[in-house]
Design a protein around this motif. Structure first.
Motif, short mmCIF file in Angstrom:
data_model
loop_
_atom_site.label_atom_id
_atom_site.label_comp_id
_atom_site.label_asym_id
_atom_site.label_seq_id
_atom_site.Cartn_x
_atom_site.Cartn_y
_atom_site.Cartn_z
N GLU A 674 20.71 5.60 -16.22
CA GLU A 674 21.97 5.18 -15.85
C GLU A 674 21.92 3.89 -14.78
OE1 GLU A 674 24.38 7.04 -16.07
OE2 GLU A 674 23.67 9.02 -16.85
N ALA A 675 22.79 3.04 -14.96
CA ALA A 675 22.60 1.78 -14.17
C ALA A 675 22.04 2.22 -12.67
CB ALA A 675 23.93 1.02 -13.92
N GLY A 676 21.10 1.09 -12.15
CA GLY A 676 20.64 1.33 -10.83
C GLY A 676 19.12 1.83 -10.89
N VAL A 677 18.59 2.80 -11.90
CA VAL A 677 17.38 3.18 -11.89
C VAL A 677 16.35 1.89 -12.24
CG1 VAL A 677 15.77 4.56 -13.43
CG2 VAL A 677 17.94 5.23 -12.96
N GLN A 678 15.31 1.81 -11.32
CA GLN A 678 14.45 0.75 -11.33
C GLN A 678 13.19 1.08 -12.18
OE1 GLN A 678 15.56 -2.34 -10.29
NE2 GLN A 678 17.59 -1.51 -9.77
N ALA A 679 12.77 2.24 -12.19
CA ALA A 679 11.29 2.55 -12.46
C ALA A 679 11.35 3.75 -13.39
CB ALA A 679 10.34 2.73 -11.50
N LEU A 680 10.59 4.22 -14.37
CA LEU A 680 10.50 5.30 -15.02
C LEU A 680 9.13 5.91 -15.17
CD1 LEU A 680 12.87 4.61 -18.07
CD2 LEU A 680 13.46 5.97 -16.23
N LYS A 693 8.36 -0.37 -15.37
CA LYS A 693 9.37 -0.95 -14.19
C LYS A 693 10.55 -1.75 -14.80
CE LYS A 693 7.00 -1.05 -10.15
NZ LYS A 693 6.37 -1.73 -8.98
N ARG A 694 11.74 -1.75 -14.44
CA ARG A 694 12.67 -2.38 -15.23
C ARG A 694 12.64 -3.74 -15.02
NH1 ARG A 694 18.18 -2.17 -15.91
NH2 ARG A 694 18.43 0.03 -15.13
N LEU A 712 8.58 13.47 -21.62
CA LEU A 712 9.56 13.57 -20.24
C LEU A 712 9.54 12.44 -19.46
CD1 LEU A 712 10.18 15.86 -18.22
CD2 LEU A 712 7.92 15.56 -17.31
N VAL A 713 10.77 12.24 -19.32
CA VAL A 713 11.24 10.85 -18.53
C VAL A 713 11.60 10.92 -17.04
CG1 VAL A 713 12.68 8.60 -18.73
CG2 VAL A 713 12.02 9.68 -20.76
N GLN A 714 10.77 10.66 -16.28
CA GLN A 714 11.41 10.75 -14.63
C GLN A 714 11.63 9.55 -14.10
OE1 GLN A 714 7.50 12.76 -14.30
NE2 GLN A 714 8.43 14.19 -13.02
N ARG A 715 12.93 9.50 -13.60
CA ARG A 715 13.49 8.31 -13.27
C ARG A 715 13.27 8.02 -11.75
NH1 ARG A 715 19.10 9.52 -15.78
NH2 ARG A 715 19.59 10.35 -13.55
N ASP A 716 13.27 7.03 -11.09
CA ASP A 716 12.82 6.98 -9.68
C ASP A 716 14.14 7.69 -8.85
OD1 ASP A 716 14.77 5.07 -10.33
OD2 ASP A 716 13.81 3.62 -9.33
N ASP A 717 14.99 8.00 -9.56
CA ASP A 717 16.19 8.62 -8.54
C ASP A 717 16.22 10.19 -8.68
OD1 ASP A 717 16.86 8.97 -10.83
OD2 ASP A 717 19.14 8.08 -11.05
N GLY A 718 15.05 10.54 -9.49
CA GLY A 718 14.87 12.03 -9.38
C GLY A 718 15.17 12.50 -10.76
N GLY A 719 16.08 11.92 -11.38
CA GLY A 719 16.67 12.38 -12.54
C GLY A 719 15.40 12.64 -13.48
N VAL A 720 15.70 13.87 -14.46
CA VAL A 720 14.70 14.04 -15.39
C VAL A 720 15.29 13.99 -16.79
CG1 VAL A 720 13.20 15.70 -16.29
CG2 VAL A 720 13.27 15.20 -13.97
#
Lengths: 785, 297
Positions: A674-680, A693-694, A712-720
């Protein structure tokens, strides 16, 4: 005769030893005098033998003296241990009887001397490094191309095809002369140069041993092209055109044509790669230079694996998919709880029919929430070899069947992972016995609309179907360049900005997102005054994703469109930069326009322009006028929502998760969070987490997809989220090695294993050791001889 | 090499068994003193031997009056005389005897002690001589069981040394010894000059001769390996050998031949010959083998 031999075996053995030693002595002496090279050539031509004495000359002399020293030592009996005895009376009598001290008697019996001298002579022969050549390569350059794709993991040859290929490659390296230069390429879906040209065999051995099995599919083009480019360079200085015309007399240069390095290429593969396309063959340098397809490339194919369709034992999953079944009634449709239709396609490569028990496990949040077991009957593989004379391909139809499994309603927000596996396949290629599928969640596009009120756009984005795909925000023209606008566009918070009849004044205000300009060009271009009235819309790029499903654009009417010219409409302030000389680092180049729609006169009506990692889509006509009146009848046409849907999918990065994306091992996975995610943080099945990093791109490109499985992809906004990597390649699953490979029209049959020059010194050394053991045994056990 | 551990020559239990034995001579010798053995002489015992005509001076007590009455002639009754026996033990003490485990010398000392004890118990005159290149030590004639300690003391004092000279030693012994009797020669018989002449001296003196050849086990089954320089302990003579199957075989053949020669030589001359090695328990030698040979009963 036999009696004579039995009586005089020792002197006879001594004579035999002497004769046996002669060739070795001659070889050593030739080496000492430095004439071994000529003799080696002669040996190789006549006896397929060669030798290479790696010892220094003085050591050679010492070696030569060793047997002599042993004999002298025996005569002198230098190492006698004194031992007191009560009386030497009987001993003296015994040795007198035996005449041990008389030379003849001593020679008659001393088996230990024989063995020791023989052992030393054999050691000398082993040091001579004698090799037997079954035939040697004449080429001084060779390239080893080793396939480490997934199908090379098949176990029809023990322990695996790759190991076999490595062994064969090692043999080839050992077979090479010291002056031969070799290179190692490894290929799967990519080709890698593992070792550049060298004659250092130790490097080769290390390189070959370092080759690891991958799970990637096979693409031979790159490896072939790499090897071929070395053998057949395109550049030709023979061309008289490069010879200057008015060269003063006496200063003419002799231009030597560049010659390719004629190389023998050994391809160690099972030949299971996708058919080479003309396009890939067109890149071959030899073809470009007008020679035969492979030119100087002398390709030899070494088949890894057991030949014969009847020897193939493999069942494999070649397709795995899941489709959401949405309720027809849109209002009842629940986006979160959905039924899934799972489609599994299996292929049987065995010569007999098979029954595959397929387990399908559904994981949610790491736990099994549902399991299915289904049995799929697979017919036998039909294989018919084509007539070698004809150009036809072999008829090869694997036994195929599909399993359709309808899963009960499941909550797709739970990161559903489907794992299909063939139970008890017991085949030679386990990698394709299982597959994973991640049922993706819907990714909605974030769209920012800047401009005056536009009822057409409003109507589109307010639809139920559009709401599922995108969320919109609106800013007025006055907000352009303002704080709110800049905040929106700079953080990567939006996927798509639609500039409706407006555009940022400056390039600096361009968003970090894709942009869709309606009736305006993006800065630094300016909207020209001259317009084209009622242009006729002609589709110039029908297969562009933006125009997907659009069939009826011929009856779209447009009031007026501006006449865009990439050079003329450029802002005067920046125009100078575009006109700088080529060498100037500040020079800007005109972006390439991709015309999607054009007028009858060829004027672009809709086009895309790249802007760094983003793309700007420009439509040169407005949809509505100042008062909200329609300026085109397109919004009334059925093609219009389709077009906007395409825009959202392509530029808004919409993922409707109807079909989950899976990639093959080695292929890059493009992640669009999603837009706004800066790191995975991505955790592959092997377990080592990778941080990303983006950058300045809207997406993350993850290329470490070497292992099949669930990532497994973990986003910096907590989303998985998860994504899966699967082989799912019928070409790899068909593990029958090809007896011949085709490169264009050239057929290369699997050669017989080339007779390898065999180093004999190891065996000679073993023989010497055995002899020493026998000597030790006789010495200690005093065997009565 | 030799076993240097001091060992008891005879143990008391063995002595009890030896007490029941006696030395047997196949010949009847004249003794010096009255003993328990029948002598060639006619004498004073109760056992009748013969008659002879009376001559003047004969003791009238020995006249057979019954015979005179019947034949009217005078006859004197002769009785068997019982005398003591000379028992000589010759021990080879050359360096070659100091070999083996137990050493051959210790072994022969034990045998000598045992035989001497048997002789002492039977009131025989026991003489022990040690020799190497010549007679070195000598135990004067002893009699009676009480002299056992002297015998043992003498034996204990015997040390190995010197080379071998059988001929010289036994010649000296033959000249020196006055009485006749049993001679037991304990040796390995490894004399490079031969033993034949030496034994002939004894034969000439009409001794009842017993030869006991004692060898170490290592001499019978040599366990040596490799290229060796064999040094003779007696004369430092050197023999360089390379141990091999044929050599060992030949050595054993030579040993057997040496024994056979000794045996044949002895048999031809009425000498009893016995072979033993230091691994045969000496008590078994004395109680069994010597019994079988008839030296003791």
């Amino acid at each position: 005769m036999l009696k004579f031999i039995a009586r005089n075996w020792f002197p006879l053995a001594l004579i035999a030893l002497f004769v046996f030693s002669l060739p070795g002595f001659i070889l050593c002496i030739l080496n000492l005098f430095g004439v071994d090279a000529e003799f080696n050539t002669w040996l190789q031509e006549n006896f397929n033998l060669s030798y290479h004495l790696s010892l220094a000359p003085f050591l050679t002399i010492l070696f030569l003296l060793l047997p002599l020293v042993i004999v002298i030592l025996y005569f002198l009996k230098l190492k006698r241990k004194p031992l007191q005895v009560p009386s030497t009376y009987l001993w003296k009598k015994s040795i007198e009887d035996l005449h041990v001290n008389s030379l003849f008697q001593w020679l008659r019996e001393n088996i230990l001397l024989l063995i020791q001298v023989l052992a030393v002579m054999i050691l000398i022969y082993s040091v001579l490094g004698i090799r037997f050549h079954g035939g040697t390569s004449q080429g001084k350059h060779y390239i080893l191309i080793i396939d480490n794709s997934a199908s090379m993991a098949a176990t029809d040859v023990s322990p695996s095809r790759l190991e076999w290929a490595k062994q064969q490659a090692l043999k080839e390296v050992e077979a090479a002369d010291d002056d031969d230069y070799g290179m190692i390429l490894v290929f799967n879906s990519k080709a890698t140069t593992l070792q550049t040209y060298t004659n250092n065999k130790a490097k080769f051995r290390d390189a070959i041993k370092s080759i690891e099995q991958t799970e990637r599919p096979t693409r031979i083009e790159e490896a072939l092209s790499l090897a071929e480019s070395l053998a057949n360079p395109v550049r030709s200085t023979e061309d008289v055109a490069v010879q200057p015309q008015d060269v003063p007399e006496g200063q003419e240069r002799v231009l030597v044509p560049v010659k390719g390095i004629s190389a023998v290429v050994h391809l160690y593969s099972d030949g299971r790669y996708a058919k080479l396309t003309e396009a890939s063959l067109a890149n071959l340098a030899a073809k470009q230079t007008g020679k035969t397809l492979l030119g100087d490339l002398n390709l030899r194919y070494h088949r890894a694996g057991q030949s014969g369709a009847d020897k193939v034992n493999n069942l494999g999953i070649v397709a795995f998919n899941a489709v959401r079944i949405l309720s027809k009634n849109a209002k009842e449709a629940n986006l979160d709880i959905q039924k899934l239709q799972v489609l599994l396609r299996l292929q049987n490569f065995r010569p007999e029919a098979a029954q595959a028990k397929v387990h399908l496990d559904v994981y949610a949040g790491g736990k099994i929430v549902h399991a299915e077991l289904t049995t799929v009957l697979l017919p036998k593989r039909e294989f018919k070899k084509a007539d070698p004379e004809s150009e036809q391909e072999d008829k090869d139809v694997p036994g195929e069947n599909a399993a359709n499994i309808l899963l009960p309603p499941l909550d797709v927000r739970d990161n559903l992972i489907l794992h299909a596996r063939i139970d008890g396949a017991n085949d030679q290629f386990p990698l394709d016995d299982q597959a994973w599928l991640v049922v993706g969640t819907v990714r909605k596009a974030k769209v920012l609309i800047v401009g005056p009120n536009n009822p057409v756009l409003d109507a589109f984005f307010e639809q139920e179907a559009s709401l599922r795909l995108a969320s919109t925000e609106q800013l007025s023209v006055a907000d352009l360049g303002g704080e709110a606008y800049r905040k929106k566009i700079s953080g990567g918070d939006v996927d798509l900005v639609i500039f409706d009849r407006c555009a940022p004044a400056d390039e600096a205000d361009m968003p970090q997102a894709n942009a869709f300009f309606i009736d305006r060009p993006p800065p630094p271009w300016q909207r020209p005054k001259n317009t084209l009235k009622n242009p006729f819309l002609a589709v110039s790029k029908r297969d562009h994703p933006i125009l997907r499903y659009l069939t009826t654009l011929w009856d779209v009417g447009v009031n007026e469109a501006f006449e865009f010219d990439v050079k003329k409409n450029l802002d005067e302030k920046v125009k100078a930069k575009f006109e700088l000389p080529e060498s100037d680092p500040n020079r800007r180049v005109y972006p390439p326009l991709t015309k999607l729609l054009e007028s009858g006169g060829g004027l672009p009506l809709m086009f895309t322009m790249p802007r760094g990692a983003y793309t700007d889509l420009v439509m040169t006509f407005a949809l509505v006028g100042e008062e909200g009146e329609l300026m085109s009848n397109w919004p009334l046409q059925p093609s219009f929502p389709l077009f906007f849907r395409n825009v959202l999918y392509l530029f808004g990065n919409v993922d409707d998760a109807v079909r989950s994306v899976t990639v093959q091992p080695g292929e890059p996975m493009i992640l669009r969070p999603e837009a706004g995610v800066q790191a995975l943080e991505i955790t592959p099945p092997s377990g080592t987490m990778i941080h990303m990093k983006r950058g300045n791109r809207p997406d993350f490109v993850f290329s470490a997809t070497d292992k099949a499985g669930v990532y497994l992809v973990q986003r910096d906004d907590g989303g998985v989220r998860n994504f899966s990597v699967n082989l799912l390649d019928a070409n790899e699953s068909n593990i029958e090695p090809r007896d011949e490979i085709r490169i264009g029209n050239e057929r290369i049959s699997a050669g017989q294993d080339r007779p390898q020059p065999r180093d004999l010194w190891k065996w000679i050394l073993v023989l010497a050791l055995v002899l020493l053991l026998v000597e030790w045994y006789i010495y200690t056990k005093r065997v009565a001889i | 090499m030799a076993d240097t551990q001091p060992q008891l020559l005879l143990d008391p239990q063995f002595l009890v068994r030896l007490e029941q034995l006696e030395l047997v001579s196949r010949k009847i010798f004249m003794g010096l003193m009255k003993g328990e053995r029948r002598s060639k002489r006619k004498g004073q015992s109760v056992e009748f031997a013969d008659y002879r005509n009376y001559v003047k001076g004969d003791d009238l007590r020995h006249l057979d009056w019954n015979l005179y009455a019947r034949l009217d002639r005078l006859f004197v009754r002769l009785f068997m005389e019982e005398e003591d026996l000379h028992f000589y033990v010759l021990i080879d003490t050359s360096m070659s005897m100091d070999f083996g485990k137990p050493s051959k010398l210790h072994y022969v000392k034990q045998v000598a002690a045992a035989l001497a004890f048997v002789g002492l118990c039977n009131m025989d005159r026991v003489v022990i001589e040690a020799f190497n290149e010549r007679l070195t030590r000598s135990l004067p004639a002893v009699r009676g069981r009480r002299s056992l300690w002297r015998v043992l003391d003498f034996l204990n004092k015997i040390e190995p040394g010197g080379g071998s000279n059988f001929k010289e030693s036994l010649r000296t012994f033959s000249l020196k010894s006055s009485g006749k009797g049993i001679v037991v020669v304990l040796s390995d018989f490894f004399d490079k000059n031969g033993y034949e002449d030496a034994l002939r001296y004894l034969v000439a003196r009409q001794f009842d001769i017993y030869c006991i050849q004692v060898l170490a086990h290592e001499e019978i089954e040599p366990e040596i390996v490799g290229d060796l320089k064999l040094v003779d302990v007696e004369d430092d003579d050197v023999a360089e050998i390379t141990v091999s199957g044929p050599l060992l075989k030949r050595y054993k053949q030579n040993l057997a031949s040496f024994r056979a020669t000794l045996s044949e030589f002895c048999t031809r001359r009425g000498i009893s010959c016995l072979f033993t090695d230091n691994q045969v328990p000496f008590d078994r030698l004395v109680l069994t083998y010597l019994r079988q040979r008839g030296l003791v009963k």
